[in-house]
Design an enzyme around this catalytic site. Structure first.
Site, PDB file in Angstrom:
ATOM      1  N   PHE A 184       0.828  -1.208   0.000  1.00 51.35           N
ATOM      2  CA  PHE A 184       0.000   0.000   0.000  1.00 51.35           C
ATOM      3  C   PHE A 184       0.868   1.268   0.000  1.00 51.35           C
ATOM      4  CE2 PHE A 184      -2.257   2.803   3.296  1.00 51.35           C
ATOM      5  CZ  PHE A 184      -2.791   3.640   2.325  1.00 51.35           C
ATOM      6  N   TYR A 190       4.382  -7.894  15.852  1.00 50.13           N
ATOM      7  CA  TYR A 190       4.550  -6.666  15.066  1.00 50.13           C
ATOM      8  C   TYR A 190       5.193  -5.569  15.927  1.00 50.13           C
ATOM      9  CZ  TYR A 190       3.242  -2.842  11.884  1.00 50.13           C
ATOM     10  OH  TYR A 190       3.248  -1.760  11.029  1.00 50.13           O
TER      11      TYR A 190
END
Ligand code: UDP
Length: 309
Positions: A12, A145
């Protein structure tokens, strides 16, 4: 002409960055392993002679030549994607950044790393400024993450202090726009797709948790400015206008003229309650603040999903 390596260049943010760099007259080597990136995001760039695309998984070394700077954007980024394979996510936060820092050191070139607001975890202070150390659960479902991104920052600082690597660290807050993956479960993409199909819009929890949403063009502008600065410590990049998830749902429903109703689902474990960037540092050192309101940005994003689904 400068030639930049964009890792995660088919993702993205990476794909918008490749396009901006080419438009500014640079050449780009776009690297992606296509685990979450999508070749369609860069298909319109392939005819540009200054654009190269290569498939590579950065958890193994890579030896590019003739590169003047690195933008490190390779990582799964949505909770659905990064929790799908936590071990791979941790490898991207550790092994991949180690390999990319090795490249920057060998070639003696600057590297800008895409860090995240997730280094602040479920923050206890609002808004979050760069000197806040964060509140992260090291063994929760977001740890793969969050902790990967935290150790990546430690690696960057160590390479800067001990190997003289020229580093930039962008702590990126929630960003949205065309090229988001409609399947990756993020709130903006989920809500737009649900509303366009007149399906129920899924609010996790009571919907009073907040996020601050930055339109992608604004974010990319901040990234370029940061790379062009010489600031070697983390900088927040995000839109400081804070919205509850319920506000977002209602805005999307109204902008799409949707008949969708709201339904509530369980709140994911460790879902941050509030997130809001203090961007005074970015304002001061790179003269940056976003100019696109959430409504304007959604109006630019909705048609892209409309064509896709
Ligand atoms: N969320 C939601 N409905 C959805 C997807 C997400 O209510 O269909 C909520 C999620 O629980 C979180 C916020 O929206 O509070 C943002 O989620 P996202 O996955 O986009 O990113 P995060 O900021 O949590 O990394």
């Amino acid at each position: 002409m400068n030639r930049y390596l964009v890792t995660g260049g088919a993702g993205f943010l990476g794909s918008h960055l490749c396009e901006r760099l080419l438009n500014d007259g640079n050449a780009v080597l776009c690297l992606d392993d296509f685990s979450t990136g999508n070749e369609n995001n860069v298909s319109h760039l392939k005819s540009n002679p200054n654009f190269d695309l290569e498939c590579h998984d950065l958890t193994t070394p890579f030896f590019p030549e003739k590169i003047n700077g690195i933008f490190n954007f390779a990582s799964p980024a949505s909770p659905v994607d990064y929790q799908h394979n936590p071990i791979k996510t941790l490898k991207m936060g550790t092994l991949a950044i180690y390999n990319v820092l090795g490249m920057a050191k060998r070639l003696n070139i600057p590297i800008l790393h895409a860090s995240t607001s997730e280094v602040y975890g479920d923050p206890e202070i609002h808004p979050q400024s760069e000197d806040y150390w964060g509140n992260v659960n090291p063994i929760g479902p977001r740890a793969c993450y969050d902790e990967g991104k935290r150790v990546a920052e430690s690696l960057l600082i160590a390479y800067q202090e001990h190997a003289g690597v020229d580093i930039r660290i962008a702590r990126i807050f929630n960003t949205y726009g065309p090229h988001m993956d409609p399947q990756d479960g993020r709130v903006v993409s989920n809500f737009i797709c649900q509303a366009l199909k007149n399906k129920p819009v899924t609010i996790y929890g009571d919907g009073l948790q907040t996020r601050s949403f930055c339109y992608v063009d604004d974010l990319i502008d901040g990234i370029i400015r940061l790379m062009n600065s010489n600031y070697q410590s983390p900088v927040n990049l995000g839109n400081p206008s804070e919205y509850s998830i319920l506000d977002l749902a209602n805005m999307v429903i109204s902008l799409t003229n949707s008949k969708s109703e709201l339904i509530h689902k369980d709140l994911p474990i460790d879902d941050p309650k509030r997130r809001n960037p203090d961007i005074s540092l970015a304002n001061k050192i790179i003269d940056w603040s976003p100019s696109t309101s959430l409504e304007e940005g959604l109006k630019k994003t909705i048609p892209w999903f409309d064509k896709l689904i």
